[in-house]
Enzyme design. Structure first.
Site, PDB file in Angstrom:
ATOM      1  N   LYS A  52      51.348  28.784  60.959  1.00 25.20           N
ATOM      2  CA  LYS A  52      51.240  27.334  61.156  1.00 25.20           C
ATOM      3  C   LYS A  52      50.802  26.654  59.857  1.00 25.20           C
ATOM      4  O   LYS A  52      51.343  25.615  59.455  1.00 25.20           O
ATOM      5  CB  LYS A  52      50.246  27.025  62.282  1.00 25.20           C
ATOM      6  CG  LYS A  52      50.786  27.443  63.654  1.00 25.20           C
ATOM      7  CD  LYS A  52      49.714  27.454  64.732  1.00 25.20           C
ATOM      8  CE  LYS A  52      50.271  28.018  66.039  1.00 25.20           C
ATOM      9  NZ  LYS A  52      49.267  28.198  67.088  1.00 25.20           N
ATOM     10  N   GLN A  96      42.732  27.926  67.862  1.00 23.87           N
ATOM     11  CA  GLN A  96      43.591  29.026  68.292  1.00 23.87           C
ATOM     12  C   GLN A  96      42.961  29.786  69.452  1.00 23.87           C
ATOM     13  O   GLN A  96      41.806  30.214  69.374  1.00 23.87           O
ATOM     14  CB  GLN A  96      43.861  29.967  67.095  1.00 23.87           C
ATOM     15  CG  GLN A  96      44.845  31.078  67.374  1.00 23.87           C
ATOM     16  CD  GLN A  96      46.286  30.596  67.575  1.00 23.87           C
ATOM     17  OE1 GLN A  96      46.730  29.630  66.961  1.00 23.87           O
ATOM     18  NE2 GLN A  96      47.013  31.258  68.450  1.00 23.87           N
ATOM     19  N   ASP A 119      47.779  20.164  69.897  1.00 21.16           N
ATOM     20  CA  ASP A 119      48.272  21.240  70.773  1.00 21.16           C
ATOM     21  C   ASP A 119      48.562  20.708  72.177  1.00 21.16           C
ATOM     22  O   ASP A 119      49.186  21.396  72.984  1.00 21.16           O
ATOM     23  CB  ASP A 119      47.225  22.365  70.886  1.00 21.16           C
ATOM     24  CG  ASP A 119      47.641  23.615  70.116  1.00 21.16           C
ATOM     25  OD1 ASP A 119      48.842  23.735  69.787  1.00 21.16           O
ATOM     26  OD2 ASP A 119      46.772  24.465  69.861  1.00 21.16           O
TER      27      ASP A 119
END
Ligand code: NAD
Length: 292
Positions: A52, A96, A119
């Site tokens: 990412k 994450q 997200d």
């Protein structure tokens, strides 16, 4: 059979993002800045986060990787989240998952400023998505929608079967496919580990989304002739012939299923790259919305 090629499509979208960065620079506007929080040493998580961060650099975004030891407490991590919420230099950030067991995922996700939640996991964004309001969409389902749209896969009135109901893939995918939108307007069946007649349901799917995390689980007898098959699964399977000691396997037995499909995603090179590029699109959206 048409391959839904996530590598070339994501490269095209990255090109579009990079030119938008150029235009913003020329206009004296902010360059999007994504931060990523990683806790612990999990190899797969490190691989995803690094991909990412690298993708950000490739399109000209700023990126920051914040790594914390497995021993960080929930309170300390909440303070880091608070810092990111207040940092005017950060447009969007991700934490994450999975987090270590002593940290409650929901406590962290709830603390993220919904305006920086690229997200799309904060309940405010999930609720807005479910209601069809403007929201950050979770990157994997968003990447799949983008793929269906760019490949002009017809979804209106189709029967979509989603295998898996996780809050990051299966559930939002089902919500998005049934929305009155394009892509969307599917009749959706959502299935999970307690579903009794899975093979029969899958055989009725015009669009089959496999997100169970079970390698080779979807076999040819579970797929209708002409179906669209999207394989979300990413599982590391031990493989002594590889330098890494593993290979990446999807949920679909590609060799036997692909001849029956109108469209199918490969693994790797299907949904994975689309997930990353969708995160970048959300980061650009975050900076645009902030008006900075
Ligand atoms: P998860 O473990 O949270 O959820 C799996 C889901 O599958 C559960 O809802 C479970 O009920 C369902 N399931 C399990 N066994 C089943 C069965 N026999 N029949 C029907 N349903 C069954 O996993 P997740 O986070 O949703 O991820 C799913 C897979 O997608 C994993 O392989 C993960 O690595 C992968 N993934 C890929 C991307 C990407 O970018 N390509 C992103 C996220 C997750």
């Amino acid at each position: 059979m048409t391959l839904l090629d996530g590598i070339s499509l994501s490269q095209a979208i990255r090109g579009e993002l990079a030119s938008e960065v150029d235009q913003r620079t020329a206009a004296g506007l902010r360059i999007p800045h994504l931060a990523a929080v990683l806790v612990g040493e999990d190899g797969a998580s490190l691989t995803y986060v690094s991909a990412k961060v690298k993708a950000c650099e490739q399109v000209g975004f700023r990126s920051t990787l914040l790594q914390f030891p497995e021993s960080i407490s929930e309170m300390e991590l909440l303070l880091e989240v608070q810092r990111l919420n207040e940092d005017p230099e950060v447009d969007g950030y991700i934490v994450q998952l999975p987090l270590p067991e002593h940290i409650r995922d929901e406590m962290i996700l709830l603390a993220i400023d919904p305006a920086k939640d690229v997200d799309g996991f904060h309940p405010e964004n999930v609720g807005r998505m479910a209601l069809g309001l403007d929201a950050f969409l979770p990157a994997t389902p968003m990447g799949i929608l983008t793929m269906l749209s760019r490949y002009k896969v017809e979804t209106q009135g189709k029967h979509a079967v989603v295998v898996g109901r996780s809050s990051i893939v299966g559930l939002p995918m089902a919500i998005l496919l049934q929305r009155n939108a394009d892509p969307g307007n599917c009749t959706v069946t959502i299935t999970h580990s307690r579903t009794r007649n899975l093979a029969e349901l899958c055989r009725n799917a015009d669009i089959l989304i496999a997100a169970a995390g079970k390698p080779g689980f979807i076999t040819a007898d579970m797929v209708k002739e002409g179906a669209v098959v999207v394989d979300v699964g990413i599982t590391r399977v031990p493989d002594v012939t590889r330098k890494t000691g593993f290979r990446i396997a999807g949920d679909v037995d590609f060799d036997e299923v692909s001849p029956k499909c109108s469209f199918i995603t490969p693994v790797p090179g299907g949904v994975g790259p689309m997930t990353i590029v969708s995160l970048l699109s959300n980061t650009l959206l975050a900076v645009r919305r902030s008006g900075r």
